[in-house]
Design an enzyme around this catalytic site. Structure first.
Site, mmCIF file in Angstrom:
data_model
loop_
_atom_site.group_PDB
_atom_site.id
_atom_site.type_symbol
_atom_site.label_atom_id
_atom_site.label_comp_id
_atom_site.label_asym_id
_atom_site.label_seq_id
_atom_site.Cartn_x
_atom_site.Cartn_y
_atom_site.Cartn_z
ATOM 1 N N ASN A 24 0.872 -1.185 0.000
ATOM 2 C CA ASN A 24 0.000 0.000 0.000
ATOM 3 C C ASN A 24 0.903 1.227 0.000
ATOM 4 O O ASN A 24 1.509 1.555 1.021
ATOM 5 C CB ASN A 24 -0.884 -0.037 1.258
ATOM 6 C CG ASN A 24 -1.700 1.226 1.423
ATOM 7 O OD1 ASN A 24 -1.788 2.046 0.505
ATOM 8 N ND2 ASN A 24 -2.305 1.378 2.590
ATOM 9 N N TRP A 25 0.989 1.862 -1.155
ATOM 10 C CA TRP A 25 1.917 3.004 -1.282
ATOM 11 C C TRP A 25 1.351 4.267 -0.645
ATOM 12 O O TRP A 25 2.042 5.284 -0.558
ATOM 13 C CB TRP A 25 2.238 3.250 -2.755
ATOM 14 C CG TRP A 25 3.011 2.137 -3.416
ATOM 15 C CD1 TRP A 25 3.396 0.943 -2.845
ATOM 16 C CD2 TRP A 25 3.491 2.093 -4.760
ATOM 17 N NE1 TRP A 25 4.081 0.175 -3.753
ATOM 18 C CE2 TRP A 25 4.152 0.850 -4.941
ATOM 19 C CE3 TRP A 25 3.422 2.974 -5.838
ATOM 20 C CZ2 TRP A 25 4.741 0.479 -6.157
ATOM 21 C CZ3 TRP A 25 4.006 2.612 -7.053
ATOM 22 C CH2 TRP A 25 4.665 1.383 -7.209
ATOM 23 N N LYS A 26 0.108 4.247 -0.258
ATOM 24 C CA LYS A 26 -0.551 5.411 0.351
ATOM 25 C C LYS A 26 -0.350 6.668 -0.521
ATOM 26 O O LYS A 26 -0.270 6.552 -1.735
ATOM 27 C CB LYS A 26 -0.052 5.631 1.780
ATOM 28 C CG LYS A 26 -0.139 4.361 2.623
ATOM 29 C CD LYS A 26 -0.024 4.641 4.087
ATOM 30 C CE LYS A 26 0.083 3.329 4.832
ATOM 31 N NZ LYS A 26 -0.023 3.489 6.261
ATOM 32 N N HIS B 298 -9.432 0.634 4.873
ATOM 33 C CA HIS B 298 -8.133 0.843 5.538
ATOM 34 C C HIS B 298 -8.327 1.729 6.773
ATOM 35 O O HIS B 298 -9.183 2.612 6.792
ATOM 36 C CB HIS B 298 -7.151 1.502 4.570
ATOM 37 C CG HIS B 298 -5.764 1.538 5.116
ATOM 38 N ND1 HIS B 298 -5.331 2.544 5.949
ATOM 39 C CD2 HIS B 298 -4.728 0.682 4.994
ATOM 40 C CE1 HIS B 298 -4.072 2.297 6.300
ATOM 41 N NE2 HIS B 298 -3.681 1.182 5.731
ATOM 42 N N GLU C 265 -6.817 4.200 7.882
ATOM 43 C CA GLU C 265 -6.750 5.655 7.665
ATOM 44 C C GLU C 265 -8.053 6.183 7.071
ATOM 45 O O GLU C 265 -8.433 7.329 7.311
ATOM 46 C CB GLU C 265 -5.531 5.991 6.781
ATOM 47 C CG GLU C 265 -4.245 5.831 7.579
ATOM 48 C CD GLU C 265 -3.071 5.279 6.803
ATOM 49 O OE1 GLU C 265 -3.064 5.356 5.568
ATOM 50 O OE2 GLU C 265 -2.146 4.754 7.465
ATOM 51 N N GLU D 111 -5.292 -5.482 10.461
ATOM 52 C CA GLU D 111 -4.317 -4.421 10.667
ATOM 53 C C GLU D 111 -4.628 -3.690 11.973
ATOM 54 O O GLU D 111 -5.441 -2.744 11.984
ATOM 55 C CB GLU D 111 -4.379 -3.416 9.512
ATOM 56 C CG GLU D 111 -4.047 -4.014 8.158
ATOM 57 C CD GLU D 111 -3.472 -2.960 7.223
ATOM 58 O OE1 GLU D 111 -2.321 -3.127 6.807
ATOM 59 O OE2 GLU D 111 -4.146 -1.965 6.952
ATOM 60 N N GLY E 138 2.226 1.982 10.768
ATOM 61 C CA GLY E 138 3.132 3.119 10.636
ATOM 62 C C GLY E 138 3.840 3.511 11.922
ATOM 63 O O GLY E 138 4.450 4.571 11.987
ATOM 64 N N SER F 203 3.386 -2.334 10.435
ATOM 65 C CA SER F 203 4.833 -2.349 10.654
ATOM 66 C C SER F 203 5.474 -3.691 10.290
ATOM 67 O O SER F 203 6.438 -4.121 10.938
ATOM 68 C CB SER F 203 5.165 -1.946 12.096
ATOM 69 O OG SER F 203 4.710 -0.617 12.333
ATOM 70 N N GLY G 296 2.801 -1.250 4.295
ATOM 71 C CA GLY G 296 2.815 0.178 3.999
ATOM 72 C C GLY G 296 4.236 0.652 3.746
ATOM 73 O O GLY G 296 4.780 0.496 2.658
ATOM 74 N N GLY G 297 4.862 1.211 4.785
ATOM 75 C CA GLY G 297 6.181 1.845 4.647
ATOM 76 C C GLY G 297 7.218 1.001 3.918
ATOM 77 O O GLY G 297 7.918 1.493 3.023
#
Ligand code: PEP
Length: 257
Positions: free
Chosen positions: A9-11, A95, A97, A167, A173, A213, A234-235
């Site tokens: 997920n590149w956000k 998600h 967010e 998640e 994150g 994470s 993610g990251g």
């Protein structure tokens, strides 16, 4: 045997050049992977360019959200048909967010999942508890409620399209991942719930990803859990070396040979 599934997920990161370069780097490293499903979910505007970069590979394309509406006066929204038109296979829905920053509720998330399935997309349906909910021993209640409401009205024939991503919000994150035991406990609970809502065969086929994470150093440990079938990353999905290492480790841990 469930085929492992690793999605990035590149956000809201990247520009057009770096998105294509990341996709090309992944194609070089893991583009011909077999026995494991790999997808990347760039921002909407980079989907066509990334689709082109991925075209000679086994890496699938996904979006980070979709409208529950088919078309019309919904300024700023993107429909399932539009995502299909630019070669998306998957779409992330619910998600954390979008739930906690944008304010999406279970009912809307359910409509989006239904729209995605009807539109020929494969939803990656995210669920997860807040830190305060975990501390209050409400994880099972909260996650089970999200699963039930998110999948409301989806019949046995259509549920196969869905991947669930557990998640925990406190792990996203933050650098603090759920332990493999914590992840396994919730994944097993979700699988048991799917068995009750549908049946044991569907539960045994349902892929459940962990997200929060996840990184190269904890991939083997997380993926070694019996009910962890993949990762939503993610990251660490923004670096070719990290994401490729996670794909390779996941394949070594439980790839379908
Ligand atoms: C995510 O956003 O889905 C996620 C899991 O992020 P991170 O890996 O950075 O925690």
């Amino acid at each position: 045997m469930r085929k492992p599934f690793i999605a990035g997920n590149w956000k809201m990161n990247m520009d057009s050049a770096s998105a294509v370069s990341l996709a090309q780097g992944l194609v070089n490293e893991v583009g011909q992977c077999d026995g494991i499903d790999v997808a990347v979910c760039p921002p909407f505007v980079y989907l066509p360019a990334v689709a082109t970069a991925l075209s000679s590979s086994n890496i699938s394309l996904g979006a980070q959200d979709v409208s529950e509406q088919a078309n019309g006066a919904f300024t700023g929204e993107i429909s399932c048909a539009m995502l299909k038109d630019v070669c998306c296979t998957y779409v992330i829905i619910g998600h954390s967010e979008r739930r906690h920053v944008i304010g999406e509720k279970d009912e809307l998330i359910n409509k989006k999942i239904v729209a995605a399935i009807n539109g020929g997309l494969l939803p990656i349906f995210c669920v997860g508890e807040l830190l305060a909910e975990r501390q209050a021993n409400k994880t099972t209640t909260v996650v089970a409620e999200q699963v039930k409401k998110g999948l409301a009205g989806i019949c046995s024939e259509r549920i196969q399209a869905v991947t669930i991503a557990y998640e925990p919000v406190w792990a996203i994150g933050t650098g603090i991942n759920a332990t493999s035991e914590q992840a396994q406990e919730v994944h097993a609970m979700i699988r048991g719930l799917i068995g009750k809502l549908y049946d044991k065969t569907i539960a045994s086929q349902m892929r459940i990803q962990y997200g929060g994470s996840a990184k190269p150093s904890n991939t083997a440990e997380l993926m070694s859990q019996p009910d962890v079938d993949g990762l939503l990353v993610g990251g660490a999905s923004l670096k070719v070396a990290d994401f490729a290492a996670m794909v390779k480790t996941s394949f070594e841990t439980k790839g379908v040979k």
